[in-house]
Design an enzyme around this catalytic site. Structure first.
Site, PDB file in Angstrom:
ATOM      1  N   GLU A   1       0.831  -1.225   0.000  1.00  0.00           N
ATOM      2  CA  GLU A   1       0.000   0.000   0.000  1.00  0.00           C
ATOM      3  C   GLU A   1       0.862   1.271   0.000  1.00  0.00           C
ATOM      4  OE1 GLU A   1      -3.005  -0.104   3.063  1.00  0.00           O
ATOM      5  OE2 GLU A   1      -4.042  -1.762   2.112  1.00  0.00           O
TER       6      GLU A   1
ATOM      7  N   GLU B   1      -6.553  -7.869  -0.910  1.00  0.00           N
ATOM      8  CA  GLU B   1      -7.181  -7.815   0.418  1.00  0.00           C
ATOM      9  C   GLU B   1      -8.652  -7.475   0.283  1.00  0.00           C
ATOM     10  OE1 GLU B   1      -5.323  -5.342   3.357  1.00  0.00           O
ATOM     11  OE2 GLU B   1      -3.307  -6.115   2.940  1.00  0.00           O
TER      12      GLU B   1
END
Ligand SMILES: *[C@@H]1O[C@H](CO)[C@@H](O)[C@H](O)[C@H]1NC(C)=O
Ligand SMILES: *[C@@H]1O[C@H](CO)[C@@H](O)[C@H](O)[C@H]1NC(C)=O
Ligand SMILES: *[C@@H]1O[C@H](CO)[C@@H](O)[C@H](O)[C@H]1NC(C)=O
Ligand SMILES: *[C@@H]1O[C@H](CO)[C@@H](O)[C@H](O)[C@H]1NC(C)=O
Ligand SMILES: *[C@@H]1O[C@H](CO)[C@@H](O)[C@H](O)[C@H]1NC(C)=O
Ligand SMILES: *[C@@H]1O[C@H](CO)[C@@H](O)[C@H](O)[C@H]1NC(C)=O
Ligand SMILES: *[C@@H]1O[C@H](CO)[C@@H](O)[C@H](O)[C@H]1NC(C)=O
Ligand SMILES: *[C@@H]1O[C@H](CO)[C@@H](O)[C@H](O)[C@H]1NC(C)=O
Ligand SMILES: *[C@@H]1O[C@H](CO)[C@@H](O)[C@H](O)[C@H]1NC(C)=O
Ligand SMILES: *[C@@H]1O[C@H](CO)[C@@H](O)[C@H](O)[C@H]1NC(C)=O
Ligand SMILES: *[C@@H]1O[C@H](CO)[C@@H](O)[C@H](O)[C@H]1NC(C)=O
Ligand SMILES: *[C@@H]1O[C@H](CO)[C@@H](O)[C@H](O)[C@H]1NC(C)=O
Length: 723
Positions: A191, A262
């Site tokens: 991320e 995710e």
């Protein structure tokens, strides 16, 4: 000869030499082939794959649980087990590695392999993951000139060093699919797009470097960067979130597949915060939408099993249980109907994977808020996803001359574009309820206590004229740092108030060794204050403030320069008397607690201190111990710590994590009062087990209980509204 033994010495060679050697070795190893990808999916053994994946983090359970967890994932239609790699567990000191016990990554991957599943290895090595310091070992903080996660030479050195170490370890055990092993995908960074802007042009350079570095390790399987829309070729950009069918801009090249690394089945929970419950219908809807809209071919549930943040492994303010609301609950029990509904989804998608992976796609409007996504193969295979995006109303639609009744906010899957085999909103799976049965209450147990001494300024070995930053002082070997001073007012000081400001998490103030107050912050606040009236005469008074961290932060840019600890201390006398600013003052420090230093939670160290029979409850800063016999069987066990306030608990020397029962949620309940006791922490047979608690604020150990956990299932008849 075992490859492991052959490889060991090479790991010590410079990176270039060792990668050549490893490349030779993997070329010689049996089976497997490169894993590649195209615009539709990962390509394994020359075949496109429709893959469901589940995150299970090896250190958040025990090796004894791994087989069962992976087996239940497989039974639930999961093809891939995804895990992060936890740098701070594996390299506690530079160049000193630990792969034992819960840290045995190789054993975990081999367990996945033994059950015939694939693995996805998210090396990071920055992982965030609600894990202490985002996975970074704290020693990185003391590397001169280091700035994490940017184009910074010292950081890049250690990141490359650890990434190489892990890749070489996997290679030495032939664990990449290219070597015949289960690992089909790896991740570098995590991320990064969330923080990239903070680093200016260096951010971009770093992304390029990280991608090249990873690809240069020649694993023979693809790499992903999640939440990194501009992931450089050949690294695949992937999505994280709850609604990637709506939020993902898609792969950044037509030759890359749509991967969802995710799909959050719940959300992390903090002390003082509520649990997040995501309905199974919503998870199934968004998974199906991702497949329909984005040609998604890889969906990973984060978490499939969350588990437990044992010891001091969780990040700031995180509760000890992790993603208990996942398809497998904290203890590894099926959470129904979530587990079953997703299993049904997986089975339906698998039946249609031919047209999904090889068909062309058309999107047809079948109503104002309704659409059909049709995948069709020349060979005749066909699947349709009928989307009803109307949150409130069911819809009756025509598709290929048949009428279908679509539930509100749902996706109906039509096999052969004809027969309904699944609707995301129609839950056919059984429900389950978790049952806690009290095995024993510790009211008749022999409790003994040891009061942690309060250090005073005059005894302190470490001193400074300023308030020290906490984590750089403790080096994170403990949650605790004592700030102590001795004080005598220059003139009359009536009605004094001690004023403390802190960017740590909790402060306990003591005057002459007696607790006067406790204050704490919360996950979303940057700092907190304590204002406490106390008494003193004109004599010298000893004041000691115990500052506590409940895990280090795990996210954001510039983690290396966060400031934690006391920031201002003052004593305010009554309005017409002077006040004292003690921020710059003679401070004495003690890192950690005596009980921690002596490790009095270990059987062999119990006699390092003098224990006495426990007397009255509600004492601050105190250690308790007792022993107990555990129930036979293999059902999960929990300690019910409802009667305690805040601290840490150990069973036979192993920490089951921090507890914080006194931090209540808005409706007055603790965020977590039940704490998992893994069966493997207990002694075999009839030997009693040692329970040690460190209580900071005040509790009643005699009301602690041990509970046996099980589930009851009831059959659930699916709504008749389908069809
Ligand atoms: C990693 O660093 C250690 C020292 O901390 C060194 O011994 C080792 O050779 C390095 N490994 C690589 C692959 O750079
Ligand atoms: C999905 O696949 C179809 C058919 O091959 C293609 O036209 C479309 O661009 C793809 N969509 C995405 C988001 O990749
Ligand atoms: C998709 O393939 C089917 C079967 O080959 C064909 O009939 C149909 O026209 C194609 N549709 C599109 C949008 O290409
Ligand atoms: C649907 O019905 C129309 C008109 O009744 C007909 O022309 C068409 O062939 C039918 N399509 C299919 C797929 O049966
Ligand atoms: C951290 O502590 C070390 C001593 O361990 C000291 O040399 C260094 O200056 C400190 N760094 C900061 C930012 O306080
Ligand atoms: C303050 O601490 C010193 C050093 O430990 C001790 O001698 C003294 O008795 C303490 N004073 C009080 C009032 O507790
Ligand atoms: C601390 O000790 C000093 C010296 O004995 C005394 O004057 C003071 O009242 C004590 N304060 C508290 C809060 O116990
Ligand atoms: C106390 O002193 C510190 C350090 O000089 C300063 O930053 C702070 O503003 C002062 N606090 C008050 C209340 O004056
Ligand atoms: C307090 O100490 C800090 C750090 O040494 C210094 O920058 C600051 O000027 C001092 N403040 C006062 C009021 O003395
Ligand atoms: C425990 O002690 C604290 C302070 O000593 C007091 O405020 C609190 O009411 C006590 N709690 C119980 C349950 O006795
Ligand atoms: C935990 O213990 C408390 C009493 O301390 C009790 O009220 C509660 O019902 C127990 N919880 C469970 C799940 O057994
Ligand atoms: C299962 O749970 C759902 C949602 O709470 C509820 O509506 C349904 O009645 C339950 N079914 C059974 C058989 O308990």
């Amino acid at each position: 000869m075992k490859k492991k033994e052959q490889l060991r010495p090479w790991l010590l060679l410079p990176a270039v030499v060792s990668s050549i050697v490893v490349a030779l070795l993997s070329a010689a190893s049996i089976g497997g082939g490169e894993v590649t990808y195209d615009g539709r999916s990962l390509v394994v053994d020359g075949q496109r794959k429709m893959l469901f994946s589940g995150s299970i983090h090896y250190p958040r359970s025990t090796p004894e649980m791994w087989g069962d967890l992976i087996g239940k994932a497989k039974q639930g239609g999961i093809d891939v087990i995804q895990t992060y790699v936890f740098w701070n567990l594996h390299e506690p000191q530079p160049g000193q590695y630990d792969f034992s016990g819960r840290n045995d990554l190789v054993r975990f991957i081999k367990e996945i392999q033994a059950q015939g599943l694939y693995a996805c290895l998210r090396i990071g090595p920055f992982i965030e993951s609600e894990w202490n310091y985002g996975g970074f070992p704290f020693w990185l903080h003391d590397v001169p000139g280091i700035v994490y996660r940017t184009n910074n030479e010292p950081f890049k050195f250690y990141m490359q060093n650890f990434t190489t170490k892990i890749v070489n370890l996997m290679k030495s055990e032939s664990l990449f699919a290219s070597q015949g092993g289960p690992i089909i995908l790896s991740q570098i960074e995590n991320e990064y797009q969330n923080v990239e802007k903070a680093f200016g042009s260096d951010g971009l350079l770093y992304v390029d470097w990280a991608a090249k570095m990873a690809v240069g390790l020649e694993t023979g399987v693809p790499w992903v960067m999640c939440k990194q829309q501009d992931a450089p070729d050949p690294v695949i950009n992937s999505c994280n979130g709850m609604r990637c069918g709506e939020t993902f801009a898609g792969p950044n090249s037509p030759n890359k597949p749509s991967i969802w690394t995710e799909d959050w089945t719940s959300f992390y929970q903090v002390f003082g915060g509520e649990p997040y419950i995501r309905p199974e219908q919503d998870i199934a809807f968004h998974a199906a939408l991702f497949i329909a809209r984005l040609n998604g071919s890889y969906i990973n549930y984060y978490m499939y099993h969350g588990g437990t943040n044992f010891g001091r492994t969780s990040s700031a303010y995180m509760i000890t249980g992790y993603y208990d609301q996942a398809p497998l609950d904290e203890y590894g029990l099926l959470r129904q109907p979530k587990w079953g509904h997703l299993k049904d989804l997986h089975a339906a998608i698998k039946r249609c994977s031919g047209p999904l992976l090889y068909g062309n796609k058309s999107v047809i409007s079948i109503g104002q808020l309704q659409e059909a996504y049709v995948f069709e193969e020349e060979t005749g295979g066909c699947v349709a996803f009928l989307l009803n995006n109307d949150k409130r109303n069911a819809a009756s639609v025509q598709f290929r001359n048949e009428s279908f009744n679509l539930l509100p906010k749902s996706i109906t899957i039509l096999e052969d574009c004809k027969s309904e085999i699944f609707n995301t909103a129609a839950v056919a799976s059984v429900n389950s309820t978790r049952i806690f049965m009290t095995n024993q209450v510790f009211d008749t147990a022999q409790w003994e206590e040891f009061a942690e001494p309060t250090p005073n300024y005059c005894e302190s070995l470490l001193r400074s004229d300023v308030l020290l930053e906490q984590t750089n002082t403790t080096k994170d070997i403990s949650d605790y740092l004592w700030y102590t001073f001795s004080f005598k007012p220059d003139s009359a000081c009536t009605g004094p108030t001690l004023q403390v400001q802190s960017t740590a998490h909790v402060a306990h103030a003591f005057v002459n060794g007696t607790s006067i107050s406790t204050a704490h912050g919360n996950h979303d606040a940057k700092s907190f204050k304590m204002d406490v009236p106390f008494e003193f005469s004109e004599e010298m008074t000893n004041i000691s403030i115990l500052s506590v961290m409940v895990g280090l932060p795990d996210s954001g840019a510039f983690l290396e320069s966060r400031y934690s600890g006391l920031t201002q201390v003052g004593i305010q006398c009554s309005p017409d008397e002077p006040s004292y600013n003690l921020t710059n003052y003679s401070w004495g420090y003690q890192v950690g607690l005596l009980g921690e230093k002596l490790q009095i939670y270990l059987e062999e160290n119990l006699n390092e201190v003098v224990w006495s029979e426990a007397t009255s409850p509600n004492q601050s800063l105190i250690w308790y111990k007792t022993s107990f016999d555990a129930p036979k069987g293999d059902e999960p066990l929990v300690l019910n710590l409802s009667s305690m306030a805040k601290g840490e608990a150990w069973i036979n020397g192993q920490s089951i994590g921090r507890y914080w029962v006194s931090f209540l949620m808005t409706e007055g309940q603790p965020s977590q009062s039940l704490y998992h006791v893994p069966r493997s922490f207990l002694n075999d047979g009839s030997e009693p087990n040692l329970l040690v608690l460190l209580e900071e604020i005040g509790g009643d150990p005699s009301q602690i209980s041990l509970e046996i956990v099980s589930t009851s299932t009831s059959t659930y008849i699916s709504p008749s509204s389908v069809k």
